[in-house]
Scaffold this motif. Structure first.
Motif, mmCIF file in Angstrom:
data_model
loop_
_atom_site.group_PDB
_atom_site.id
_atom_site.type_symbol
_atom_site.label_atom_id
_atom_site.label_comp_id
_atom_site.label_asym_id
_atom_site.label_seq_id
_atom_site.Cartn_x
_atom_site.Cartn_y
_atom_site.Cartn_z
ATOM 1 N N GLY A 16 -0.026 8.662 -10.061
ATOM 2 C CA GLY A 16 0.475 8.832 -11.347
ATOM 3 C C GLY A 16 1.546 7.778 -11.671
ATOM 4 N N ARG A 17 1.742 6.645 -10.698
ATOM 5 C CA ARG A 17 2.555 5.704 -10.731
ATOM 6 C C ARG A 17 2.228 4.470 -10.635
ATOM 7 N NH1 ARG A 17 4.242 9.976 -7.698
ATOM 8 N NH2 ARG A 17 6.528 10.781 -7.945
ATOM 9 N N GLU A 18 0.861 4.213 -11.059
ATOM 10 C CA GLU A 18 0.274 3.073 -10.979
ATOM 11 C C GLU A 18 0.626 1.973 -12.253
ATOM 12 O OE1 GLU A 18 -2.173 5.484 -8.446
ATOM 13 O OE2 GLU A 18 -1.415 5.887 -10.510
ATOM 14 N N ALA A 19 0.975 2.642 -13.170
ATOM 15 C CA ALA A 19 1.738 1.603 -14.354
ATOM 16 C C ALA A 19 3.058 0.886 -13.819
ATOM 17 C CB ALA A 19 2.022 2.389 -15.657
ATOM 18 N N GLY A 20 3.712 1.476 -12.772
ATOM 19 C CA GLY A 20 4.834 0.911 -12.270
ATOM 20 C C GLY A 20 4.835 0.132 -11.127
ATOM 21 N N GLY A 21 3.362 -0.020 -10.792
ATOM 22 C CA GLY A 21 3.015 -0.968 -9.603
ATOM 23 C C GLY A 21 2.521 -0.373 -8.220
ATOM 24 N N THR A 22 2.617 1.101 -8.375
ATOM 25 C CA THR A 22 2.423 1.821 -7.073
ATOM 26 C C THR A 22 0.724 1.925 -6.854
ATOM 27 O OG1 THR A 22 4.387 3.248 -7.178
ATOM 28 C CG2 THR A 22 2.668 3.969 -5.885
ATOM 29 N N LYS A 23 0.278 1.478 -5.640
ATOM 30 C CA LYS A 23 -1.047 1.585 -5.451
ATOM 31 C C LYS A 23 -1.449 3.114 -5.281
ATOM 32 C CE LYS A 23 -1.620 -2.863 -3.458
ATOM 33 N NZ LYS A 23 -2.282 -3.609 -1.928
ATOM 34 N N PRO A 24 -2.768 3.255 -5.527
ATOM 35 C CA PRO A 24 -3.343 4.879 -5.384
ATOM 36 C C PRO A 24 -3.320 5.224 -3.793
ATOM 37 C CG PRO A 24 -4.937 3.530 -6.744
ATOM 38 C CD PRO A 24 -3.798 2.469 -6.162
ATOM 39 N N ILE A 25 -3.477 6.404 -3.729
ATOM 40 C CA ILE A 25 -3.570 6.706 -2.162
ATOM 41 C C ILE A 25 -5.054 6.473 -1.767
ATOM 42 C CG2 ILE A 25 -3.133 8.736 -0.479
ATOM 43 C CD1 ILE A 25 -1.481 9.848 -3.159
ATOM 44 N N PHE A 26 -5.500 5.806 -0.620
ATOM 45 C CA PHE A 26 -6.603 5.415 -0.229
ATOM 46 C C PHE A 26 -6.527 5.176 1.077
ATOM 47 C CE2 PHE A 26 -4.813 1.440 -1.519
ATOM 48 C CZ PHE A 26 -5.235 0.796 -0.510
ATOM 49 N N ASP A 62 0.581 -1.213 0.021
ATOM 50 C CA ASP A 62 -0.228 0.072 -0.120
ATOM 51 C C ASP A 62 0.923 1.238 0.000
ATOM 52 O OD1 ASP A 62 -2.332 -1.546 0.062
ATOM 53 O OD2 ASP A 62 -2.937 -0.781 2.050
ATOM 54 N N THR A 63 0.452 2.408 -0.506
ATOM 55 C CA THR A 63 0.904 3.596 -0.341
ATOM 56 C C THR A 63 0.657 4.298 1.068
ATOM 57 O OG1 THR A 63 0.628 4.192 -2.791
ATOM 58 C CG2 THR A 63 0.763 6.053 -1.135
ATOM 59 N N SER A 64 1.511 4.667 1.827
ATOM 60 C CA SER A 64 1.228 5.308 3.142
ATOM 61 C C SER A 64 2.042 6.159 3.548
ATOM 62 C CB SER A 64 1.604 3.932 4.119
ATOM 63 O OG SER A 64 3.069 3.636 4.161
ATOM 64 N N LEU A 65 1.696 6.660 4.755
ATOM 65 C CA LEU A 65 2.464 7.658 5.505
ATOM 66 C C LEU A 65 3.405 7.020 6.419
ATOM 67 C CD1 LEU A 65 -0.345 10.061 6.449
ATOM 68 C CD2 LEU A 65 1.725 10.660 4.691
ATOM 69 N N PRO A 66 4.553 7.599 6.905
ATOM 70 C CA PRO A 66 5.318 6.677 7.952
ATOM 71 C C PRO A 66 4.481 6.744 9.136
ATOM 72 C CG PRO A 66 6.614 8.490 6.872
ATOM 73 C CD PRO A 66 5.278 8.424 6.343
ATOM 74 N N GLY A 67 4.456 5.629 9.996
ATOM 75 C CA GLY A 67 3.705 5.587 11.199
ATOM 76 C C GLY A 67 3.623 4.389 11.926
ATOM 77 N N GLY A 68 2.975 4.381 13.033
ATOM 78 C CA GLY A 68 2.906 2.967 13.658
ATOM 79 C C GLY A 68 2.158 3.449 14.975
ATOM 80 N N ARG A 69 2.214 2.218 15.666
ATOM 81 C CA ARG A 69 1.705 2.007 17.104
ATOM 82 C C ARG A 69 2.644 2.843 18.196
ATOM 83 N NH1 ARG A 69 -2.007 -2.082 19.251
ATOM 84 N NH2 ARG A 69 -2.837 -3.045 17.835
ATOM 85 N N TRP A 70 1.864 3.407 19.255
ATOM 86 C CA TRP A 70 2.598 3.848 20.461
ATOM 87 C C TRP A 70 3.423 2.879 21.016
ATOM 88 C CZ3 TRP A 70 2.038 2.723 25.572
ATOM 89 C CH2 TRP A 70 2.803 3.604 26.472
ATOM 90 N N GLU A 71 4.601 3.046 21.587
ATOM 91 C CA GLU A 71 5.344 2.261 22.374
ATOM 92 C C GLU A 71 5.761 2.867 23.790
ATOM 93 O OE1 GLU A 71 8.712 0.959 20.227
ATOM 94 O OE2 GLU A 71 7.675 -0.185 18.791
ATOM 95 N N PRO A 72 5.696 1.975 24.799
ATOM 96 C CA PRO A 72 6.156 2.388 26.000
ATOM 97 C C PRO A 72 7.134 3.420 26.166
ATOM 98 C CG PRO A 72 5.556 0.047 26.232
ATOM 99 C CD PRO A 72 5.840 0.549 24.612
ATOM 100 N N SER A 75 14.332 -1.658 4.171
ATOM 101 C CA SER A 75 13.828 -2.397 3.202
ATOM 102 C C SER A 75 12.740 -3.523 3.503
ATOM 103 C CB SER A 75 15.011 -3.089 2.308
ATOM 104 O OG SER A 75 15.740 -3.856 3.267
ATOM 105 N N SER A 76 12.892 -3.843 4.803
ATOM 106 C CA SER A 76 11.843 -4.976 5.326
ATOM 107 C C SER A 76 10.439 -4.095 5.373
ATOM 108 C CB SER A 76 12.282 -5.409 6.526
ATOM 109 O OG SER A 76 12.378 -4.455 7.728
ATOM 110 N N GLU A 77 10.123 -2.835 5.350
ATOM 111 C CA GLU A 77 9.070 -2.084 5.583
ATOM 112 C C GLU A 77 8.798 -1.349 4.378
ATOM 113 O OE1 GLU A 77 8.281 -0.399 9.381
ATOM 114 O OE2 GLU A 77 10.034 -1.346 10.477
ATOM 115 N N VAL A 78 9.733 -0.896 3.681
ATOM 116 C CA VAL A 78 9.409 0.061 2.706
ATOM 117 C C VAL A 78 10.100 -0.091 1.538
ATOM 118 C CG1 VAL A 78 9.701 2.756 2.022
ATOM 119 C CG2 VAL A 78 8.955 1.933 4.304
ATOM 120 N N THR A 79 9.325 -0.160 0.113
ATOM 121 C CA THR A 79 10.045 -0.465 -0.906
ATOM 122 C C THR A 79 10.468 0.689 -1.628
ATOM 123 O OG1 THR A 79 8.638 -2.177 -1.194
ATOM 124 C CG2 THR A 79 9.650 -1.591 -3.179
ATOM 125 N N SER A 80 9.860 1.914 -1.711
ATOM 126 C CA SER A 80 10.114 3.167 -2.160
ATOM 127 C C SER A 80 9.666 4.337 -1.742
ATOM 128 C CB SER A 80 9.538 3.082 -3.810
ATOM 129 O OG SER A 80 8.358 3.062 -3.975
#
Length: 237
Positions: free
Chosen positions: A218-228, A92-102, A163-168
């Motif tokens: 605008g990058r869907e042809a290269g395999g990038t998913k839409p922003i949703f 998926d196309t995403s923003l950086p982020g995640g769960r709160w940690e102690p 690389s284990s979390e983000v491709t591009s």
């Protein structure tokens, strides 16, 4: 020793004045378009409504909306393509982020930590100052997500992708989240696709409907998913 702050200190921490490094103010004034300058002022002055109830930290998460100024003075949002090997939201196309940690002092710290771990964005309030904390919202996985908006001032920062979390990594014009017209030339593969679409879905937790937006990258042809989903919802704030 546990980190503790008085209430007055916390207020200053969550709503600091936007103090730019020496020379940056003049540089921004010469670069920014008037509408971009006003957008930054509006964000820096924003204060989210007071929450009526406390949100358990175990159910809290944060995303980082990292803005930067393009060559023509427009504001852009930093986005990433999640790795295809992840168990959730793979590719998926995403923003950086995640769960709160102690160990996180605040949700701003959560968002900054995750951005550093995912894309190498420095946890540095001088080079990447806070603009504002937006109102939290309930995600589909029942996490309460708080968007944190920052401005990347240092254009020499080089991304370092996990690389284990983000491709591009790529960007999208901020103003285009308020438009139905694509900010990029249409490719043959996307001529039949609308740049912006939406659907209203039933949301039991809110006893009503929620409008979910979808934007082409605008990058869907290269395999990038839409922003949703959550990413589009956060960026449209």
């Amino acid at each position: 020793m546990a980190f503790r702050q008085r209430r007055s200190d916390l207020l200053k921490f969550h709503r600091p004045k936007l103090v730019l490094p020496t020379g940056t103010q003049a540089e921004l004034s010469a670069t920014l378009k008037p509408e971009s300058r006003q957008c930054i002022k509006n964000l820096a002055a924003y204060t989210p409504p007071k929450q009526r109830s406390r949100i358990p930290k175990s159910r809290s998460a944060a995303v980082l909306i990292a803005l930067f100024v393009g060559r023509k003075g427009d504001l852009y949002v930093v986005l990433s393509r999640r790795a295809s090997t992840l168990r959730t939201y793979a590719g998926d196309t995403s923003l950086p982020g995640g769960r709160w940690e102690p160990s996180d002092r605040t949700l701003e710290w959560t968002a900054r930590r995750e951005a550093y771990e995912e894309i190498g964005l420095p946890v540095d309030r001088q080079r990447v100052p806070l603009l504002c904390t937006l109102q939290p919202f309930l995600a589909g996985n029942q996490l309460v997500v708080t968007p944190i908006v920052v401005l990347v001032l240092d254009n020499t920062i080089q991304p370092l992708l996990n690389s284990s979390e983000v491709t591009s990594l790529f960007s999208h014009p901020l103003v285009s989240f308020l438009s139905k017209e694509p900010p990029f030339p249409l490719e043959l593969e996307t001529l039949e696709l609308k740049y912006h679409t939406y659907v209203d879905i039933d949301w039991k937790a809110l006893n009503g409907k929620v409008r979910m937006h979808r934007f082409q990258t605008g990058r869907e042809a290269g395999g990038t998913k839409p922003i949703f989903g959550l990413t589009a919802f956060s960026a449209q704030y």
